[in-house]
Design a protein around this motif. Structure first.
Motif, PDB file in Angstrom:
ATOM      1  N   ASN A 122      87.850 -26.422  76.640  1.00  0.00           N
ATOM      2  CA  ASN A 122      88.441 -27.301  77.659  1.00  0.00           C
ATOM      3  C   ASN A 122      89.797 -27.814  77.192  1.00  0.00           C
ATOM      4  N   TYR A 123      89.862 -28.211  75.931  1.00  0.00           N
ATOM      5  CA  TYR A 123      91.125 -28.678  75.350  1.00  0.00           C
ATOM      6  C   TYR A 123      92.179 -27.565  75.404  1.00  0.00           C
ATOM      7  N   ALA A 124      91.800 -26.362  75.005  1.00  0.00           N
ATOM      8  CA  ALA A 124      92.728 -25.241  74.976  1.00  0.00           C
ATOM      9  C   ALA A 124      93.232 -24.878  76.370  1.00  0.00           C
ATOM     10  N   CYS A 125      92.320 -24.820  77.321  1.00  0.00           N
ATOM     11  CA  CYS A 125      92.714 -24.452  78.690  1.00  0.00           C
ATOM     12  C   CYS A 125      93.684 -25.476  79.279  1.00  0.00           C
ATOM     13  N   ALA A 126      93.400 -26.742  79.065  1.00  0.00           N
ATOM     14  CA  ALA A 126      94.268 -27.793  79.598  1.00  0.00           C
ATOM     15  C   ALA A 126      95.649 -27.730  78.954  1.00  0.00           C
ATOM     16  N   ALA A 127      95.694 -27.496  77.651  1.00  0.00           N
ATOM     17  CA  ALA A 127      96.973 -27.458  76.952  1.00  0.00           C
ATOM     18  C   ALA A 127      97.776 -26.204  77.284  1.00  0.00           C
ATOM     19  N   ALA A 128      97.091 -25.089  77.550  1.00  0.00           N
ATOM     20  CA  ALA A 128      97.768 -23.821  77.808  1.00  0.00           C
ATOM     21  C   ALA A 128      98.212 -23.663  79.255  1.00  0.00           C
ATOM     22  N   ALA A 156      79.181 -15.146  76.741  1.00  0.00           N
ATOM     23  CA  ALA A 156      80.569 -15.442  77.093  1.00  0.00           C
ATOM     24  C   ALA A 156      80.708 -15.768  78.574  1.00  0.00           C
ATOM     25  N   SER A 157      79.998 -15.028  79.417  1.00  0.00           N
ATOM     26  CA  SER A 157      80.063 -15.264  80.856  1.00  0.00           C
ATOM     27  C   SER A 157      79.580 -16.665  81.208  1.00  0.00           C
ATOM     28  N   HIS A 158      78.497 -17.091  80.597  1.00  0.00           N
ATOM     29  CA  HIS A 158      77.975 -18.435  80.860  1.00  0.00           C
ATOM     30  C   HIS A 158      78.951 -19.508  80.373  1.00  0.00           C
ATOM     31  N   ILE A 159      79.585 -19.278  79.246  1.00  0.00           N
ATOM     32  CA  ILE A 159      80.569 -20.242  78.732  1.00  0.00           C
ATOM     33  C   ILE A 159      81.766 -20.336  79.659  1.00  0.00           C
ATOM     34  N   ILE A 160      82.243 -19.210  80.128  1.00  0.00           N
ATOM     35  CA  ILE A 160      83.387 -19.209  81.048  1.00  0.00           C
ATOM     36  C   ILE A 160      83.051 -19.974  82.326  1.00  0.00           C
ATOM     37  N   VAL A 163      82.995 -23.783  81.442  1.00  0.00           N
ATOM     38  CA  VAL A 163      84.338 -24.344  81.289  1.00  0.00           C
ATOM     39  C   VAL A 163      85.019 -24.471  82.649  1.00  0.00           C
ATOM     40  N   ASN A 164      84.858 -23.443  83.469  1.00  0.00           N
ATOM     41  CA  ASN A 164      85.309 -23.491  84.863  1.00  0.00           C
ATOM     42  C   ASN A 164      86.793 -23.839  84.978  1.00  0.00           C
ATOM     43  N   ALA A 165      87.607 -23.172  84.174  1.00  0.00           N
ATOM     44  CA  ALA A 165      89.057 -23.345  84.241  1.00  0.00           C
ATOM     45  C   ALA A 165      89.691 -22.100  84.845  1.00  0.00           C
ATOM     46  N   ASP A 166      90.853 -22.266  85.436  1.00  0.00           N
ATOM     47  CA  ASP A 166      91.533 -21.134  86.048  1.00  0.00           C
ATOM     48  C   ASP A 166      92.116 -20.178  85.019  1.00  0.00           C
ATOM     49  N   ILE A 194      85.886 -11.361  85.431  1.00  0.00           N
ATOM     50  CA  ILE A 194      86.247 -12.375  84.432  1.00  0.00           C
ATOM     51  C   ILE A 194      86.943 -11.771  83.215  1.00  0.00           C
ATOM     52  N   ILE A 195      87.267 -10.494  83.260  1.00  0.00           N
ATOM     53  CA  ILE A 195      87.928  -9.848  82.122  1.00  0.00           C
ATOM     54  C   ILE A 195      89.421 -10.142  82.148  1.00  0.00           C
ATOM     55  N   GLY A 196      89.921 -10.632  81.006  1.00  0.00           N
ATOM     56  CA  GLY A 196      91.349 -10.901  80.883  1.00  0.00           C
ATOM     57  C   GLY A 196      92.078  -9.878  80.032  1.00  0.00           C
ATOM     58  N   HIS A 197      91.358  -9.171  79.190  1.00  0.00           N
ATOM     59  CA  HIS A 197      91.973  -8.144  78.348  1.00  0.00           C
ATOM     60  C   HIS A 197      90.864  -7.207  77.871  1.00  0.00           C
ATOM     61  N   ILE A 198      91.218  -5.923  77.697  1.00  0.00           N
ATOM     62  CA  ILE A 198      90.291  -4.909  77.219  1.00  0.00           C
ATOM     63  C   ILE A 198      90.865  -4.272  75.959  1.00  0.00           C
ATOM     64  N   GLN A 199      90.012  -4.123  74.944  1.00  0.00           N
ATOM     65  CA  GLN A 199      90.388  -3.445  73.712  1.00  0.00           C
ATOM     66  C   GLN A 199      89.429  -2.288  73.443  1.00  0.00           C
ATOM     67  N   PHE A 200      89.815  -1.401  72.535  1.00  0.00           N
ATOM     68  CA  PHE A 200      88.966  -0.247  72.254  1.00  0.00           C
ATOM     69  C   PHE A 200      89.192   0.257  70.836  1.00  0.00           C
ATOM     70  N   ALA A 201      88.173   0.919  70.328  1.00  0.00           N
ATOM     71  CA  ALA A 201      88.207   1.670  69.071  1.00  0.00           C
ATOM     72  C   ALA A 201      86.970   2.544  69.059  1.00  0.00           C
ATOM     73  N   SER A 202      86.992   3.585  68.259  1.00  0.00           N
ATOM     74  CA  SER A 202      85.826   4.464  68.171  1.00  0.00           C
ATOM     75  C   SER A 202      84.644   3.710  67.579  1.00  0.00           C
ATOM     76  N   VAL A 203      83.459   4.202  67.898  1.00  0.00           N
ATOM     77  CA  VAL A 203      82.211   3.618  67.390  1.00  0.00           C
ATOM     78  C   VAL A 203      81.444   4.734  66.669  1.00  0.00           C
ATOM     79  N   PRO A 204      80.990   4.483  65.432  1.00  0.00           N
ATOM     80  CA  PRO A 204      80.883   3.188  64.764  1.00  0.00           C
ATOM     81  C   PRO A 204      81.952   2.883  63.730  1.00  0.00           C
TER      82      PRO A 204
END
Length: 253
Positions: A122-128, A156-160, A163-166, A194-204
């Motif tokens: 909440n602090y981070a969202c308000a400040a950003a 993560a989905s439940h946390i987002i 927080v309920n920030a834009d 709710i995805i803001g960024h996607i990253q990738f690398a081979s597994v494992p």
């Protein structure tokens, strides 16, 4: 497809400004980093301006790495440190015009850790928010980061939602999600709002996306079909010179 070079792993033998220039020369569309704080923001800005690349994001500091820290924002006894790290990240992001900040949770668990993480987010969202910066949270797998507070996309989905920030979103790292949950295609489809960024690398082995158990040709096609158009973050660990690991780019560009 558009790709972002994660300079925490790619060209990490170079100073950050030179790594930015190397990413441009290699054909990347954007860059991102981990912890740029030991580099003058003016030098990073100069390299970004020279190359006309955007810095997609950076991380909050991990804390005392020598003592095993990997983030602070879900550790109840260290809320002041966590907020100082958030302030530092926002100030740096503003200077280099970075689009997002990954707020690292750290090693913790339980209701108080959850409460602390929500408070700090909440602090981070308000400040950003006044700066147009998005706050990202990222689940990490239990092989690389045992004991990390945030481990699954459901959590993560439940946390987002709480927080309920834009300006809060999910960092969906295909590497971490595959190791923890699998089912990348359905997870991407379900979580895309709710995805803001996607990253990738081979597994494992967390190498380039041209081998391993994930068919990234298919995954990238799914991401495109879902309407995601931002650059995807290449956050893999090259074995040898980064330039020698980029054959995958021409196949997916």
């Amino acid at each position: 497809m558009k790709f972002s070079a994660n300079l925490g792993f790619l060209w990490n033998e170079l100073e950050l400004p030179d790594a930015i220039r190397a990413a441009k020369a290699a054909g990347f569309d954007a860059v991102e980093c981990h912890w740029p704080y030991d580099v003058a923001a003016a030098d990073v800005t100069k390299a970004l301006q020279e190359t006309d690349l955007k810095m997609l994001g950076l991380n909050t500091r991990r804390g005392d790495v020598a003592k095993g820290d990997n983030g602070l924002s879900a550790i109840p006894a260290r809320a002041k440190e966590a907020q100082a790290a958030i302030d530092e990240a926002i100030n740096y992001a503003v200077e280099i015009k970075a689009q997002s900040i990954h707020v690292m949770a750290g090693f913790s668990s339980g209701p108080e850790a959850h409460k602390t993480f929500i408070h700090n987010l909440n602090y981070a969202c308000a400040a950003a928010l006044p700066h147009g910066i998005c706050i990202l949270i990222e689940p990490l797998n239990h092989y690389d980061a045992p004991g990390y507070f945030l481990t699954t996309t459901n959590q993560a989905s439940h946390i987002i939602k709480e927080v309920n920030a834009d300006n809060i979103a999910l960092m969906f790292d295909c590497y971490h999600v595959q190791l923890t949950e699998g089912d990348l295609s359905h997870r991407l489809a379900d979580l895309m709002p709710i995805i803001g960024h996607i990253q990738f690398a081979s597994v494992p082995d967390r190498g380039p996306p041209d081998h391993g158990e994930v068919n990234f040709k298919h995954v990238f096609r799914i991401i495109t079909q879902l309407g995601y158009k931002a650059p995807l973050g290449a956050e893999y660990k090259p074995v040898g010179p980064t330039q020698d690991t980029l054959g995958w780019m021409s196949k997916h560009a």
